[in-house]
Design an enzyme around this catalytic site. Sequence first.
Site, PDB file in Angstrom:
ATOM      1  N   CYS A  17      49.548-117.853  25.147  1.00 54.37           N
ATOM      2  CA  CYS A  17      50.029-117.646  26.510  1.00 54.37           C
ATOM      3  C   CYS A  17      49.210-118.452  27.512  1.00 54.37           C
ATOM      4  O   CYS A  17      48.023-118.706  27.313  1.00 54.37           O
ATOM      5  CB  CYS A  17      49.965-116.160  26.869  1.00 54.37           C
ATOM      6  SG  CYS A  17      51.030-115.147  25.810  1.00 54.37           S
ATOM      7  N   ASP A  18      49.857-118.835  28.592  1.00 55.22           N
ATOM      8  CA  ASP A  18      49.179-119.589  29.644  1.00 55.22           C
ATOM      9  C   ASP A  18      48.643-118.644  30.715  1.00 55.22           C
ATOM     10  O   ASP A  18      48.686-117.417  30.559  1.00 55.22           O
ATOM     11  CB  ASP A  18      50.100-120.660  30.230  1.00 55.22           C
ATOM     12  CG  ASP A  18      51.360-120.079  30.878  1.00 55.22           C
ATOM     13  OD1 ASP A  18      51.388-118.873  31.204  1.00 55.22           O
ATOM     14  OD2 ASP A  18      52.321-120.843  31.052  1.00 55.22           O
ATOM     15  N   PHE A  19      48.146-119.186  31.809  1.00 60.40           N
ATOM     16  CA  PHE A  19      47.542-118.375  32.866  1.00 60.40           C
ATOM     17  C   PHE A  19      48.540-117.455  33.558  1.00 60.40           C
ATOM     18  O   PHE A  19      48.157-116.522  34.261  1.00 60.40           O
ATOM     19  CB  PHE A  19      46.832-119.262  33.891  1.00 60.40           C
ATOM     20  CG  PHE A  19      47.748-120.210  34.616  1.00 60.40           C
ATOM     21  CD1 PHE A  19      48.381-119.833  35.787  1.00 60.40           C
ATOM     22  CD2 PHE A  19      47.987-121.489  34.118  1.00 60.40           C
ATOM     23  CE1 PHE A  19      49.233-120.706  36.444  1.00 60.40           C
ATOM     24  CE2 PHE A  19      48.838-122.370  34.777  1.00 60.40           C
ATOM     25  CZ  PHE A  19      49.462-121.975  35.941  1.00 60.40           C
ATOM     26  N   ILE A  22      52.624-115.890  30.054  1.00 59.73           N
ATOM     27  CA  ILE A  22      53.815-116.162  29.241  1.00 59.73           C
ATOM     28  C   ILE A  22      53.479-117.245  28.219  1.00 59.73           C
ATOM     29  O   ILE A  22      52.517-117.992  28.384  1.00 59.73           O
ATOM     30  CB  ILE A  22      55.021-116.583  30.112  1.00 59.73           C
ATOM     31  CG1 ILE A  22      54.705-117.839  30.928  1.00 59.73           C
ATOM     32  CG2 ILE A  22      55.444-115.432  31.013  1.00 59.73           C
ATOM     33  CD1 ILE A  22      55.876-118.383  31.737  1.00 59.73           C
TER      34      ILE A  22
END
Length: 142
Positions: A17-19, A22
């Site tokens: 997941c990214d910041f 998601i």
Amino acid sequence: MPSSTFSIILTVRDYECDFQGIVNNAVYMNYLEHARHEFVKSRGLDVVKLAQENINLVLVKAEIEYRASLRSGDTFRVSVHMEPISRVRFLFVQQIHRQSDGKLIIDACMTGASIDEYGKPKAFDEITALLVRDSCQPDPEA
């Protein structure tokens, strides 16, 4: 003759997941590739062994529609349906659906080809058999 639909179930890991919390868009390519490899393996072929025999399956075009996002802990189904285009080119029609609500996350068409050790398109009996074989049963949940 198109092959039956094949699918696997995976779970999103935190580090994918990214910041925003998601799944990073590039990670979906890994999910799709893993499902294609498992599909080929289910048909009795090993992509690593094929490569050692100078039979290479490569992706030549990727079309992905991102419809929704997955989050850490989500369980999802990646489906694969293979359609021959020619003796050396084939289309993988793939989708990713979230298991909890069935929501379509990814709609993808991935074009592949078989090439020899020199990077030239080449038909191989093993691949031709894969394109026409219908040995796996349709997945009723796909």
